[in-house]
Design an enzyme around this catalytic site. Structure first.
Site, mmCIF file in Angstrom:
data_model
loop_
_atom_site.group_PDB
_atom_site.id
_atom_site.type_symbol
_atom_site.label_atom_id
_atom_site.label_comp_id
_atom_site.label_asym_id
_atom_site.label_seq_id
_atom_site.Cartn_x
_atom_site.Cartn_y
_atom_site.Cartn_z
ATOM 1 N N TRP A 12 -2.261 5.774 3.477
ATOM 2 C CA TRP A 12 -1.270 7.343 2.813
ATOM 3 C C TRP A 12 -0.226 6.271 2.612
ATOM 4 O O TRP A 12 0.991 6.891 1.830
ATOM 5 C CB TRP A 12 -0.654 8.347 4.210
ATOM 6 C CG TRP A 12 -1.369 9.035 3.676
ATOM 7 C CD1 TRP A 12 -3.037 9.585 3.975
ATOM 8 C CD2 TRP A 12 -1.058 9.910 5.411
ATOM 9 N NE1 TRP A 12 -2.966 10.872 4.182
ATOM 10 C CE2 TRP A 12 -2.854 11.210 5.344
ATOM 11 C CE3 TRP A 12 -0.493 10.933 6.255
ATOM 12 C CZ2 TRP A 12 -2.593 12.182 6.102
ATOM 13 C CZ3 TRP A 12 -0.585 11.671 7.184
ATOM 14 C CH2 TRP A 12 -1.462 12.268 7.148
ATOM 15 N N GLU A 101 -1.080 -4.824 -1.326
ATOM 16 C CA GLU A 101 0.368 -4.316 -1.833
ATOM 17 C C GLU A 101 1.106 -5.606 -0.591
ATOM 18 O O GLU A 101 2.282 -5.747 -0.841
ATOM 19 C CB GLU A 101 0.524 -2.810 -1.578
ATOM 20 C CG GLU A 101 0.277 -2.217 -2.421
ATOM 21 C CD GLU A 101 -0.547 -0.753 -2.213
ATOM 22 O OE1 GLU A 101 0.026 0.016 -1.807
ATOM 23 O OE2 GLU A 101 -0.577 -0.138 -3.122
ATOM 24 N N GLU A 176 -10.903 -4.104 -2.751
ATOM 25 C CA GLU A 176 -9.945 -3.491 -3.864
ATOM 26 C C GLU A 176 -9.979 -4.105 -4.195
ATOM 27 O O GLU A 176 -8.716 -5.032 -4.362
ATOM 28 C CB GLU A 176 -8.946 -2.994 -2.637
ATOM 29 C CG GLU A 176 -9.197 -1.997 -1.201
ATOM 30 C CD GLU A 176 -8.184 -1.207 -1.091
ATOM 31 O OE1 GLU A 176 -8.094 -0.426 -1.207
ATOM 32 O OE2 GLU A 176 -7.349 -1.265 -0.563
ATOM 33 N N GLY A 243 -6.426 5.858 -1.747
ATOM 34 C CA GLY A 243 -5.339 5.793 -1.396
ATOM 35 C C GLY A 243 -4.751 6.784 -1.978
ATOM 36 O O GLY A 243 -4.530 8.386 -1.085
ATOM 37 N N GLY A 244 -4.133 7.445 -2.973
ATOM 38 C CA GLY A 244 -3.691 8.800 -3.808
ATOM 39 C C GLY A 244 -4.615 9.850 -2.439
ATOM 40 O O GLY A 244 -4.049 11.020 -2.591
HETATM 41 P P1 PGA Z 1 -5.753 4.102 -4.215
HETATM 42 O O1 PGA Z 1 -5.760 3.168 -3.575
HETATM 43 O O2 PGA Z 1 -6.884 5.211 -3.929
HETATM 44 O O3 PGA Z 1 -4.768 4.991 -5.392
HETATM 45 O O4 PGA Z 1 -5.739 3.593 -6.198
HETATM 46 C C1 PGA Z 1 -6.527 3.074 -2.581
HETATM 47 C C2 PGA Z 1 -5.550 1.144 -1.433
HETATM 48 O O5 PGA Z 1 -4.748 0.973 -2.367
HETATM 49 O O6 PGA Z 1 -6.169 1.391 -0.608
#
Ligand code: PGA
Length: 259
Positions: A12, A101, A176, A243-244
């Site tokens: 999240w 990130e 990723e 993620g999103g």
């Molecule tokens: P996303 O993020 O699905 O929004 O591209 C994936 C993640 O950062 O794990």
């Protein structure tokens, strides 16, 4: 650690507070026919709310919880941080380590990921180690070099070695590609497979065949309900890190059902 394939994990990030987390499970649709191993990584402050919501929805055994980051020390003067033992006491079983990130926004190094993986394992939790190349690195044909370096950074640790010696898969791995995260640009199933195959070969080489094959490798980066199925069918893709699209319980349920 026994993790049945496929794995569907939701990250999240800094979204959904305690109240939204408590309500989220009401919108989840995880039928009895669902075999996926489901993980959710809410913000640490929302973990208790999500846990309570899962319990009242009867889903506490179906959805496993994790946190998005921990400090490498167990306690001390580290204002703003949380530790692996605290995460464990709050009900987490998994910890994301080395998310792009964390690496590229917060400056975490391979050395930091090594320390954090060790801290997570010491606390009896399971790390989900994230690796991935930036766009420039892909364009310069350096995908394997980058992701194998990020993987190698943790493989030498004593805690990993002792886990492997006992025959356990020490972590989950998530590939990723940074250029695919939050951008709407997804790796093709072939691109994902090629990277996963390189990671798998390396795991087998470094950890031996049985443990090396037991490490689930998830794909992450703009996974949505309409592309999750084909990505999870690609060779060596054992699941997805979302993620999103994990923020909406209906969309996340559809990804779980595609597994
Ligand atoms: P996303 O993020 O699905 O929004 O591209 C994936 C993640 O950062 O794990």
């Amino acid at each position: 650690m026994t993790v049945p394939r496929k794995v569907v994990a939701g990250n999240w990030k800094m979204n959904h507070g305690p109240e939204e987390a408590r309500e989220f499970p009401l919108g989840l649709n995880i039928g009895d026919n669902v075999t996926a191993h489901v993980l959710l990584f809410p913000p640490a402050l929302a973990l208790a709310g999500l846990r309570a919501g899962l319990e009242s929805a009867g889903l506490a055994q179906r959805v496993h919880l994790g946190v998005q980051n921990v400090h490498a020390e167990d306690s001390g003067a580290f204002t703003g941080e949380i530790s692996a033992p605290m995460a464990a006491a709050a009900g987490a079983r998994y910890v994301l380590v080395g998310h792009s990130e964390r690496r590229h926004v917060f400056g975490e190094t391979d050395g930091d990921t090594l320390q954090k993986v060790a801290a997570v394992l010491r606390s009896g939790l399971t790390p989900v180690l994230c690796v991935g190349e930036k766009l420039g690195e892909r364009e310069a044909d350096r995908v394997e070099e980058v992701i194998l370096r990020q993987l190698d950074a943790v493989l030498g640790s004593d805690t990993i070695r002792s886990k492997v010696a006992s025959g356990d898969a020490p972590f989950l791995l998530a590939y990723e590609p940074v250029w695919a995260i939050g951008t709407g640009r997804t790796a093709t199933p072939d691109d994902a497979s090629a990277a996963h195959q390189a990671l798998r070969n390396h795991l087998v080489e470094r950890l031996g065949s049985s443990v090396g094959r037991a490490v689930p490798i998830l794909y992450g980066g703009s996974v949505k309900p309409d592309n999750a199925g084909e990505l999870m069918e690609a060779p060596e893709v054992d699941g997805v890190l979302v993620g999103g699209a994990s923020l909406d319980p209906d969309g996340f349920s559809r990804i779980i059902q595609a597994a």
